[in-house]
Write an enzyme that holds these catalytic residues in place. Structure first.
Site, short mmCIF file in Angstrom:
data_model
loop_
_atom_site.label_atom_id
_atom_site.label_comp_id
_atom_site.label_asym_id
_atom_site.label_seq_id
_atom_site.Cartn_x
_atom_site.Cartn_y
_atom_site.Cartn_z
N LYS A 75 2.81 -6.32 -0.66
CA LYS A 75 1.54 -5.58 -0.67
C LYS A 75 0.76 -6.01 -1.91
O LYS A 75 1.36 -6.25 -2.98
CB LYS A 75 1.85 -4.08 -0.73
CG LYS A 75 0.62 -3.17 -0.66
CD LYS A 75 1.05 -1.70 -0.60
CE LYS A 75 -0.13 -0.76 -0.51
NZ LYS A 75 0.28 0.66 -0.42
N SER A 150 -1.66 3.16 3.40
CA SER A 150 -2.41 2.05 2.88
C SER A 150 -1.70 0.71 3.00
O SER A 150 -2.34 -0.34 2.84
CB SER A 150 -2.74 2.32 1.41
OG SER A 150 -1.55 2.40 0.65
N SER A 174 2.13 6.01 2.53
CA SER A 174 1.60 4.66 2.79
C SER A 174 2.60 3.64 3.27
O SER A 174 2.20 2.55 3.68
CB SER A 174 0.94 4.12 1.53
OG SER A 174 -0.36 4.63 1.45
N1 GLN Z 1 -2.96 8.09 2.84
C1 GLN Z 1 -2.65 8.64 1.56
C2 GLN Z 1 -3.83 8.50 0.64
O1 GLN Z 1 -4.84 8.11 1.10
C3 GLN Z 1 -1.42 8.01 1.01
C4 GLN Z 1 -1.66 6.80 0.23
C5 GLN Z 1 -0.42 6.17 -0.32
O2 GLN Z 1 0.69 6.60 -0.03
N2 GLN Z 1 -0.62 5.21 -1.19
O3 GLN Z 1 -3.77 8.78 -0.50
#
Ligand code: GLN
Length: 474
Positions: A75, A150, A174
């Site tokens: 990532k 994400s 994410s």
């Molecule tokens: N979807 C969540 C957010 O927008 C989780 C993001 C993540 O785990 N980095 O913060």
């Protein structure tokens, strides 16, 4: 390439059916023919090919590491020395990592090959990968839909077999939500089990690196190699990791709690609800105890998460000032003007929204009303969850309220997007390990996962039961 576990690759490598060079070439050509997915931001073809030849020699000489033949994507918020890293943000344009994340160093030391860096939501903020400065990632199962976020690029790349496994980061879901949307396994270990050194910080008391794979077996192996104390991260757990890769599937009956509020919640896709109810019955018939427990705090999970993570993000992201890293605006006048312009031009809309929200909840006048209330709520959620996990082995929920949604469907409405995280944030608020396991597809052929959460430091127990559930119950 249809390998679902690394042990199959190793078997084919030792029988001579394939070679690491052959594997790398196949992945490179798959990456090439799947450009439209936009999963990779950068690929390292020459390096991967050269390294593959070296690893083949090591295999022949019997000196290869445990991950020889494993091709991994990172990532874009995980550092790899000498390679670009940018958290899919314009503000880090042109920045190169000065060192590798501890997790990456440990993988490379075992002869894993890093094939490229993967698109994600900017600074890991999002649930659809539509917040990347480099465009959205498409879900390989249905390219009109998002892969989740994400770590959308990571999940899409594994699902489309552009690499064997990928690393993601999970602050509120994410790793698990994109795994659920792409039919892969996504593991968020106990907070601190894997060092955060070299992970670009979003919400430091929530962030955790973890693997996205095709099998629980591979997730266990990668965790074992990446986990462990690290002098560069004081929050890393001091105990040495267990031998997760040697775990056998659970054989004894277990006690599972499911959150009644989750399965009853209005927003839950009826097909996922039916599946969970059937699976609960099946687990009971196999001798496990599966019981509903109440969790009235469900509605406070997402607000608590967003108050606390935006506060941490506003502080973490203050270092991006146009002076020290990446992008600098040419328009700004003077130091302050340059900082303001660089940040205004360099950050995307969602990141700015969160920096402002986080600054607001930390501001003198509102600290007590928001930040400190959020901290209190975090404690209540932790205590209640730990209470359940002292009398049950696992908490069972769907990973997400629905399957992968069409591109653009939620991007105009942040609240709708934030509700994607309703089942996943509990593990980050509490620090507990959680995994998303692929459970098949709905009537439209779209995958979905179920989530299991265990008590702190019970990663081994979680993985053993996950193996049982994915390999023996179906
Ligand atoms: N979807 C969540 C957010 O927008 C989780 C993001 C993540 O785990 N980095 O913060």
């Amino acid at each position: 390439m249809s390998y679902t576990s690394f042990s199959q690759i190793r078997a084919d490598l030792s029988s001579g059916k394939t070679s690491v060079s052959g594997l790398v070439k196949e992945y490179l050509s798959a990456i090439d023919s799947n450009r439209e997915l936009n999963a990779f931001l950068e690929v390292y073809p020459d390096e991967a090919v050269a390294l593959a030849a070296e690893v083949d020699l090591k295999l022949a000489a019997g000196t290869a590491g445990r991950l020889a033949g494993m091709v991994i994507g990172l990532k874009d918020n995980i550092c790899f020395a000498g390679h670009g890293v940018g958290a899919s943000s314009k503000i880090l344009g042109g920045f190169n990592s000065l060192f590798s994340a501890t997790a990456v160093e440990r993988l490379v030391a075992e002869d894993a090959i890093i094939i490229g860096r993967l698109n994600c939501d900017e600074f890991a903020m999002g649930s659809s990968n539509e917040n990347s400065a480099f465009g959205p990632v498409l879900n390989p199962i249905d390219t009109s839909r998002v892969p989740g976020g994400s770590s959308g690029g990571s999940a899409a790349a594994v699902a489309a077999r552009l690499c064997h496994a990928a690393l993601g980061s999970d602050t509120g879901g994410s790793i698990r939500q994109p795994a659920s949307f792409t039919g892969t396994v996504g593991l968020k270990p106990t907070y601190g089990r894997i060092s955060r050194h070299g992970l670009i910080a979003y919400g430091s008391s929530f962030d955790q690196i973890g693997p996205i794979t095709h099998s629980v077996e591979d997730a266990a192996l990668l965790l074992e190699i990446m986990a462990g104390p690290d002098e560069f991260d004081s929050t890393a757990i001091q105990n040495p990791p267990e031998h997760y890769s040697a775990l056998e599937p659970t054989t004894k009956p277990v006690r599972i709690a499911y959150l009644a509020e989750c399965l009853e919640s209005e927003g839950l896709d009826p097909e996922i609800r039916d599946f969970c109810n059937r699976q609960i019955e099946q687990l009971r018939s196999l001798g496990h105890t599966v019981e509903p427990v109440e969790f009235k705090e469900l509605k406070y999970l997402v607000p608590t998460y967003y108050v606390l993570t935006t506060a941490e993000a506003s502080s973490n992201l203050s270092r991006f000032d146009g002076m020290r890293y990446g992008y600098r605006s040419a328009e700004g006048k003077g130091v302050e003007g340059t900082i303001v312009k660089s940040r205004s031009e360099g950050f995307g809309k969602e990141v700015k929204r969160r920096i402002m929200l986080g600054t607001f909840v930390l501001s003198a006048g509102y600290y007590d009303a928001y930040y400190s209330k959020g901290q209190k709520m975090r404690r209540i959620i932790k205590e209640k969850t730990a209470g359940y996990l002292s009398s049950y082995d696992f908490i069972y929920t769907p990973t997400t309220p629905g399957v992968a949604f069409p591109l653009g469907k939620k991007s105009g409405d942040p609240i709708k997007m934030y509700l994607e995280d309703i089942f996943t944030v509990q593990a980050n608020i509490t620090g507990m390990p959680a995994i998303s396991l692929p459970m098949g597809t709905n009537s439209e052929g779209l995958p979905f996962g179920i989530q299991l959460m265990a008590n702190l430091n019970e990663d081994a127990k979680l993985l053993a039961f996950s193996r049982y559930l994915t390999e023996q119950v179906k």
